[in-house]
Design a protein around this motif. Structure first.
Motif, short mmCIF file in Angstrom:
data_model
loop_
_atom_site.label_atom_id
_atom_site.label_comp_id
_atom_site.label_asym_id
_atom_site.label_seq_id
_atom_site.Cartn_x
_atom_site.Cartn_y
_atom_site.Cartn_z
N ILE A 197 -6.63 37.02 -3.87
CA ILE A 197 -5.29 37.25 -3.78
C ILE A 197 -4.76 38.66 -4.37
N LEU A 198 -4.06 39.08 -3.64
CA LEU A 198 -3.12 40.35 -4.12
C LEU A 198 -1.67 39.72 -4.59
N LEU A 199 -1.35 39.74 -5.75
CA LEU A 199 -0.24 39.09 -6.38
C LEU A 199 0.82 40.19 -6.44
N ASP A 200 1.78 40.23 -5.51
CA ASP A 200 3.10 40.93 -5.57
C ASP A 200 3.89 40.37 -6.61
N PHE A 201 4.20 40.99 -7.51
CA PHE A 201 5.17 40.51 -8.63
C PHE A 201 6.59 40.11 -8.12
N GLY A 202 7.18 40.87 -7.14
CA GLY A 202 8.21 40.67 -6.63
C GLY A 202 8.53 39.23 -5.80
N HIS A 203 7.12 39.12 -4.92
CA HIS A 203 7.19 37.95 -3.99
C HIS A 203 7.13 36.97 -5.05
N ALA A 204 6.40 36.69 -6.22
CA ALA A 204 6.54 35.45 -6.97
C ALA A 204 7.75 35.36 -7.50
N LEU A 205 8.59 36.18 -7.86
CA LEU A 205 9.92 36.17 -8.30
C LEU A 205 10.75 35.41 -7.08
N TYR A 206 10.62 36.28 -6.01
CA TYR A 206 11.32 35.67 -4.74
C TYR A 206 11.17 34.22 -4.25
N GLY A 207 9.98 33.75 -4.68
CA GLY A 207 9.46 32.45 -4.33
C GLY A 207 9.69 31.49 -5.37
N GLY A 208 10.30 31.91 -6.35
CA GLY A 208 10.98 30.96 -7.52
C GLY A 208 9.68 30.88 -8.42
N ILE A 219 -6.08 33.70 -11.81
CA ILE A 219 -7.37 34.23 -12.49
C ILE A 219 -8.48 33.02 -12.79
N ASP A 220 -7.46 31.76 -13.22
CA ASP A 220 -8.46 30.73 -13.49
C ASP A 220 -9.18 30.44 -12.36
N TYR A 221 -9.03 30.64 -11.04
CA TYR A 221 -9.84 30.22 -9.88
C TYR A 221 -10.52 31.44 -9.53
N GLY A 222 -10.45 32.61 -10.20
CA GLY A 222 -11.53 33.62 -10.09
C GLY A 222 -10.99 34.42 -8.70
N ARG A 223 -9.61 34.31 -8.36
CA ARG A 223 -9.24 34.97 -7.26
C ARG A 223 -8.20 36.12 -7.34
N LEU A 224 -7.88 36.56 -8.65
CA LEU A 224 -6.79 37.66 -8.56
C LEU A 224 -7.74 39.23 -8.18
N PHE A 225 -7.53 39.58 -7.09
CA PHE A 225 -8.24 40.68 -6.65
C PHE A 225 -7.51 42.07 -6.81
N GLY A 226 -6.33 41.96 -6.89
CA GLY A 226 -5.22 42.81 -6.90
C GLY A 226 -4.03 42.58 -7.31
N MET A 227 -3.03 43.56 -7.60
CA MET A 227 -1.73 43.36 -7.98
C MET A 227 -0.66 44.33 -7.60
N ASP A 228 0.40 44.09 -7.44
CA ASP A 228 1.31 45.31 -7.43
C ASP A 228 2.71 44.86 -7.74
N VAL A 229 3.57 45.81 -8.29
CA VAL A 229 4.71 45.53 -9.10
C VAL A 229 6.12 46.21 -8.39
N ASN A 230 7.30 45.44 -8.59
CA ASN A 230 8.27 45.94 -8.21
C ASN A 230 9.71 45.11 -8.78
N ASP A 231 10.72 44.94 -8.45
CA ASP A 231 11.45 44.27 -8.89
C ASP A 231 12.44 43.78 -7.99
N ASN A 232 13.34 42.57 -8.36
CA ASN A 232 14.40 42.04 -7.14
C ASN A 232 15.25 41.11 -8.03
N LEU A 233 16.39 40.77 -7.32
CA LEU A 233 17.38 39.88 -8.01
C LEU A 233 17.07 38.42 -7.52
N ARG A 234 16.01 38.17 -7.15
CA ARG A 234 15.22 36.62 -6.86
C ARG A 234 15.76 36.10 -5.65
N GLY A 235 16.97 36.86 -5.05
CA GLY A 235 17.20 36.16 -3.78
C GLY A 235 16.83 36.63 -2.62
#
Length: 329
Positions: A197-208, A219-235
């Protein structure tokens, strides 16, 4: 760890953009080489993710390599554009087998570019994969195509890593890979060690989701291979400058990475439509460096004790003290 931290950005951060209102764009178009030169002006930025194929087909790999070298930049990932008009009904989930083959061929080419630049992974963002309406698709068939399509490519290119960037919706109303849990289900079904997984911080926020919880699960599944960050208003997936709306949750996200000894590039996925892209990247990286300093001073044992007691007030007092006193230290 802090001294060695690398910061990156999607090269699209330095592009100019259009939307359905400003169809003439928010600035004159920039070539990939111009974007690389702009990225090189951001202090502490050393890594980029590049879309493929290049918007200008006359630009060669040699020219891109030269531009990267003169700006002291490395490539972390290549993102094949499997979300354009040709793939309007999906890349992996397209009902036309010929279009699915075309997507696979583009990803094959992207894999070669990953090898050429010594990058870390092929990044898959299947934004058109999924559905929009009830009764539009056979859900079992769409999921089968989603899982088997990626698995076939990952098995074929077993020397490379493949990362899936999930997102709840946009452009499809329902994307096949719409959450950390669903993406992990698909990856576990593939059963291959080189898909993550590439975990996008904003996509996680946006998805609740709580991004820190999403990171811990991956991480627990050994699958966090990358990440990126940004921000949003959750909507919506606003792709604002990181730390401008949810600084505490961003701090918790990086606390979770540090607690688990996760090491990798801290990457920006921002779309500064109206802002100067160099200033926007610099602002975000400066805040990420603040987070680094805060992590260095945070009492992890005391935080663990507060969390063991579900003591929100104590935990947040420690988090705010560490983060806010580290700002511009």
């Amino acid at each position: 760890m802090s001294n060695a931290q690398k910061y990156g950005a999607g090269i699209w951060h330095f592009a100019t953009y259009v939307d359905r209102y400003a169809t003439d764009g928010y600035g004159p178009p920039r070539t990939l080489l111009e974007m690389i030169d702009m990225a090189g002006q951001v202090e502490d930025l050393s890594v980029v993710d590049i879309n493929y194929p290049f918007a200008d087909p006359s630009i060669s790999l040699d020219q891109v390599e030269d531009a990267l070298k003169r700006n002291g930049l490395e490539v972390i990932g290549i993102t094949p554009e499997i979300y354009t008009r040709k793939f309007a009904k999906g890349a992996f989930t397209n009902p036309d087998a010929g279009v699915r083959r075309a997507a696979a061929e583009m990803i094959d080419d992207a894999a070669d570019v990953v090898r050429r630049f010594g990058a870390s992974y092929v990044k898959l963002w299947p934004g058109q994969d999924g559905w929009d309406y009830p009764f539009q698709v056979d859900y079992q068939q769409v999921w089968k195509h989603s899982v088997e399509g990626i698995a076939e490519l990952a098995e074929k290119h077993s020397d490379l890593k493949f990362v899936i960037e999930y997102k709840p919706r946009e452009p499809r109303v329902h994307m096949s890979y719409d959450s950390v849990a669903r993406t992990l289900l698909g990856i576990e079904k593939m059963g291959l060690p080189n898909v993550g997984i590439l975990l996008d911080f904003g996509h996680a926020l946006y998805g609740g989701e709580s991004p820190a919880d999403s990171a811990q699960l991956a991480i627990d599944y050994g699958r966090l291979f990358g990440m990126d960050v940004n921000d949003n208003l959750r909507g919506w997936d606003d792709d604002l400058v990181a730390g401008t709306v949810h600084p505490i949750e961003l701090f918790e996200f990086f606390y979770t990475l540090r607690k688990n000894n996760w090491e990798g590039v801290w990457q920006l996925d921002q779309f500064p439509f109206r802002e100067d892209p160099i200033a926007a990247a610099t602002s975000a990286i400066n805040f990420l460096k603040t987070i680094e300093r805060a992590l260095d001073t945070l009492d992890f044992a005391a935080m663990a004790e507060a969390q063991a007691n579900h003591d929100a007030v104590t935990a947040l007092d420690m988090a705010r003290e560490a983060l806010f006193t580290a700002y511009r230290k």
